[in-house]
Scaffold this motif. Structure first.
Motif, PDB file in Angstrom:
ATOM      1  N   THR A 194       0.819  -1.220   0.000  1.00 31.31           N
ATOM      2  CA  THR A 194       0.000   0.000   0.000  1.00 31.31           C
ATOM      3  C   THR A 194       0.848   1.263   0.000  1.00 31.31           C
ATOM      4  N   THR A 195       2.156   1.116  -0.177  1.00 24.84           N
ATOM      5  CA  THR A 195       3.018   2.286  -0.281  1.00 24.84           C
ATOM      6  C   THR A 195       3.188   2.678  -1.743  1.00 24.84           C
ATOM      7  N   VAL A 196       3.453   3.944  -1.991  1.00 25.85           N
ATOM      8  CA  VAL A 196       3.697   4.432  -3.350  1.00 25.85           C
ATOM      9  C   VAL A 196       4.890   5.381  -3.324  1.00 25.85           C
ATOM     10  N   SER A 197       5.561   5.465  -4.428  1.00 24.91           N
ATOM     11  CA  SER A 197       6.749   6.320  -4.498  1.00 24.91           C
ATOM     12  C   SER A 197       6.409   7.791  -4.618  1.00 24.91           C
ATOM     13  N   ASN A 198       5.213   8.097  -5.101  1.00 25.37           N
ATOM     14  CA  ASN A 198       4.798   9.492  -5.295  1.00 25.37           C
ATOM     15  C   ASN A 198       3.396   9.666  -4.726  1.00 25.37           C
ATOM     16  N   ARG A 199       3.301  10.490  -3.698  1.00 25.70           N
ATOM     17  CA  ARG A 199       2.019  10.669  -2.997  1.00 25.70           C
ATOM     18  C   ARG A 199       1.771  12.146  -2.742  1.00 25.70           C
ATOM     19  N   ALA A 246     -16.780   7.271  -9.019  1.00 21.35           N
ATOM     20  CA  ALA A 246     -15.712   8.229  -9.314  1.00 21.35           C
ATOM     21  C   ALA A 246     -14.942   8.541  -8.038  1.00 21.35           C
ATOM     22  N   MET A 247     -13.636   8.699  -8.177  1.00 22.68           N
ATOM     23  CA  MET A 247     -12.755   8.986  -7.043  1.00 22.68           C
ATOM     24  C   MET A 247     -11.610   9.876  -7.525  1.00 22.68           C
ATOM     25  N   LEU A 248     -10.580   9.988  -6.689  1.00 25.86           N
ATOM     26  CA  LEU A 248      -9.441  10.836  -7.000  1.00 25.86           C
ATOM     27  C   LEU A 248      -8.160  10.028  -6.854  1.00 25.86           C
ATOM     28  N   LEU A 249      -7.318  10.057  -7.886  1.00 28.09           N
ATOM     29  CA  LEU A 249      -5.988   9.473  -7.792  1.00 28.09           C
ATOM     30  C   LEU A 249      -5.074  10.474  -7.098  1.00 28.09           C
ATOM     31  N   THR A 250      -4.451  10.041  -5.998  1.00 28.48           N
ATOM     32  CA  THR A 250      -3.595  10.965  -5.241  1.00 28.48           C
ATOM     33  C   THR A 250      -2.176  10.439  -5.074  1.00 28.48           C
ATOM     34  N   GLY A 251      -1.867   9.315  -5.697  1.00 34.27           N
ATOM     35  CA  GLY A 251      -0.515   8.782  -5.591  1.00 34.27           C
ATOM     36  C   GLY A 251      -0.283   7.695  -6.624  1.00 34.27           C
ATOM     37  N   VAL A 252       0.978   7.461  -6.950  1.00 29.29           N
ATOM     38  CA  VAL A 252       1.327   6.412  -7.915  1.00 29.29           C
ATOM     39  C   VAL A 252       2.705   5.880  -7.559  1.00 29.29           C
ATOM     40  N   ASP A 253       2.869   4.575  -7.690  1.00 25.40           N
ATOM     41  CA  ASP A 253       4.176   3.956  -7.492  1.00 25.40           C
ATOM     42  C   ASP A 253       4.802   3.717  -8.853  1.00 25.40           C
ATOM     43  N   GLU A 296       7.758   2.797 -15.079  1.00 31.10           N
ATOM     44  CA  GLU A 296       6.513   2.034 -15.231  1.00 31.10           C
ATOM     45  C   GLU A 296       5.660   2.153 -13.971  1.00 31.10           C
ATOM     46  N   THR A 297       4.351   2.338 -14.164  1.00 29.69           N
ATOM     47  CA  THR A 297       3.433   2.400 -13.023  1.00 29.69           C
ATOM     48  C   THR A 297       3.180   0.997 -12.488  1.00 29.69           C
ATOM     49  N   ARG A 298       3.134   0.863 -11.161  1.00 25.11           N
ATOM     50  CA  ARG A 298       2.906  -0.435 -10.532  1.00 25.11           C
ATOM     51  C   ARG A 298       1.616  -0.472  -9.706  1.00 25.11           C
ATOM     52  N   ARG A 299       1.303   0.614  -9.040  1.00 23.09           N
ATOM     53  CA  ARG A 299       0.066   0.684  -8.260  1.00 23.09           C
ATOM     54  C   ARG A 299      -0.271   2.150  -8.017  1.00 23.09           C
ATOM     55  N   TRP A 300      -1.507   2.371  -7.539  1.00 24.81           N
ATOM     56  CA  TRP A 300      -2.039   3.721  -7.423  1.00 24.81           C
ATOM     57  C   TRP A 300      -2.681   3.915  -6.050  1.00 24.81           C
ATOM     58  N   ARG A 301      -2.569   5.111  -5.543  1.00 20.61           N
ATOM     59  CA  ARG A 301      -3.239   5.473  -4.280  1.00 20.61           C
ATOM     60  C   ARG A 301      -4.487   6.279  -4.627  1.00 20.61           C
TER      61      ARG A 301
END
Length: 449
Positions: free
Chosen positions: A57-62, A371-378, A383-388
């Motif tokens: 559940t961690t992301v590199s960019n939040r 509908a929601m909001l993307l607030t982070g991406v790993d 390459e993208t791996r997961r999203w917050r």
């Protein structure tokens, strides 16, 4: 005697049923599964524990450092997500960590405008029979809670926005079922009356009846939601303990003063997976909207890979991203996770269930529902791996209301993202000026979040 092209209607026979029962009873594995499923949630049995526990559940960019909102028992996620996007700049401008716009204020005017939009559609289709597919669709879908990005923009442009303190939530804004049911009954009866007056050629009676129906809608909304303010006497204390007395602001002035994005600069990208709808072209849906004479719902159809890349770039630049998805499949709500491999129902039931994204859309298995909001991406090696994800279901699920989405789930179940037009290639920006293909009102791309 039947020909080779005729179909034989065959009912289930007692012999077939007996054979099915005997086959099931003779399989000890099926008996074990039956014993488990009748006592335990099938989701608990179908979940792939390895997949669920391997999704970090961690992301590199939040971006987020705030609390989530809560739409409670209402379908207003699209408005919540849009206002959550706007509040990011508002918090920076105000110098506060926590702030919410009034979702109730936006709800009030969306429903009032949508009632008018429905009545105009009823008059437009008055020459069709009551059993016409479009007329039935209008009557069936009247005045729900869901919406689209462009519909939120229409409300903000016309009515502005106010802080939550100026028009807080009510019991009915947070639990819309009864209010909506009453309004639907009122509008369906109004549709009957307006169609009769149109058939009779009574133009004056038609105008009077519509004005009376709108007045009734207004009264019901005011009783349930309260009276929306025409101005706000805005005072607040920022996080540095400085007091601000801003004076009287209209909702339009408040929106302009405390938001940092130009709504005109944003476009809704959609991944319509059907091959007969070319990528790089625009789409719209007939009778999909809420404000008469406002901007129509407009989609730019792009590949999901491009949508992901542009969403990633926005987050890396510090901008959250409004998005729409089919929220239910492959989700563990209490843990706040999505992964396309999360549940193996096919293995549990011994039945083939897999369909690709295009087939799911074509055969009614998938559509945008939330509908929601993307607030982070790993991101690893580009390459993208997961999203917050900032949800609007309160703080109980996930990481205090924030969810984690595996990249494979984005591919399969995300349908829309909203980005600034400047992120598009020149070719795609030019495509926005082309006349959009108009899909019928009941098309899956007209699904409301």
């Amino acid at each position: 005697m039947t020909t080779s092209t005729e179909l034989t209607v065959a009912s289930l026979t007692s012999g077939q049923l007996t054979a099915l029962h005997e086959s099931f009873s003779a399989d000890p594995v099926l008996k074990q599964r039956q014993n488990a499923i009748v006592r335990i949630s099938v989701d608990e049995l179908a979940i792939d524990h390895e997949v669920a526990t391997s999704l970090s559940t961690t992301v590199s960019n939040r971006i987020d450092d705030w609390k989530v909102t809560n739409q409670k028992k209402s379908g207003r996620c699209w408005l919540f997500a849009a206002l959550n996007l706007l509040r990011v700049g508002a918090k920076q401008t105000l110098g506060v960590k926590e702030f919410e716009f009034s979702q109730n204020y936006a709800t009030y005017f969306d429903k009032l405008e949508r009632a008018n939009y429905f009545l105009e559609s009823i008059l437009e289709t008055a020459e069709r029979g009551e059993d016409d597919r479009l007329v039935q669709w209008l009557l069936h879908t009247v005045l729900g809670d869901g919406g689209q990005w462009n519909m939120a923009v229409n409300i903000f442009r016309k009515y502005g926005a106010v802080p939550k303190s100026a028009m807080p939530e009510t019991e009915s804004s947070s639990n819309t079922g009864r209010m909506n049911a009453v309004l639907r009954s009122l509008l369906r009866r109004g549709a009957q009356e307006l169609r009769r007056l149109r058939h009779d050629g009574d133009t004056a009676g038609q105008e009077q009846a519509k004005a009376r129906i709108i007045a009734d809608v207004h009264r019901i909304l005011a009783l349930h939601l309260g009276t929306p303010p025409s101005a706000v006497d805005w005072e607040y204390t920022d996080d540095a303990k400085c007091f601000h007395r801003e004076g009287i602001l209209t909702p339009q002035q408040f929106l302009a003063k405390y938001t940092t994005i130009n709504l005109d600069d944003y476009v809704c990208l959609v991944d319509d997976p059907r091959t007969d709808h070319p990528k790089g072209t625009t789409l719209t849906v007939a009778h999909l909207g809420n404000v008469i004479d406002a901007e129509p719902v407009l989609y730019l159809n792009v590949d999901i890979g491009l949508a992901k890349r542009l969403a990633k770039d926005a987050i890396l630049d510090g901008e959250p991203v409004w998005f729409g998805c089919d929220v239910g499949p492959q989700m563990v709500r209490k843990d706040g996770i999505w992964d396309a491999r999360l549940y193996d129902y096919a293995g549990l039931y011994g039945a083939e269930l897999a369909m690709d994204k295009e087939a799911r859309v074509r055969f009614g298995e998938s559509a945008m529902t939330h509908a929601m909001l993307l607030t982070g991406v790993d991101v690893l090696d580009g390459e993208t791996r997961r999203w917050r994800v900032e949800n609007s279901w309160g703080e109980e699920a996930g990481d205090q209301g924030f969810f984690t989405m595996a990249d494979n789930w984005f591919d399969e179940y995300v349908f829309e993202v909203v980005v600034n037009k400047w992120r598009l290639s020149p070719e795609l920006r030019q495509a926005l000026d082309a006349e959009p293909a108009v899909l019928p009102a009941w098309d899956p791309m007209g699904a409301l979040a």
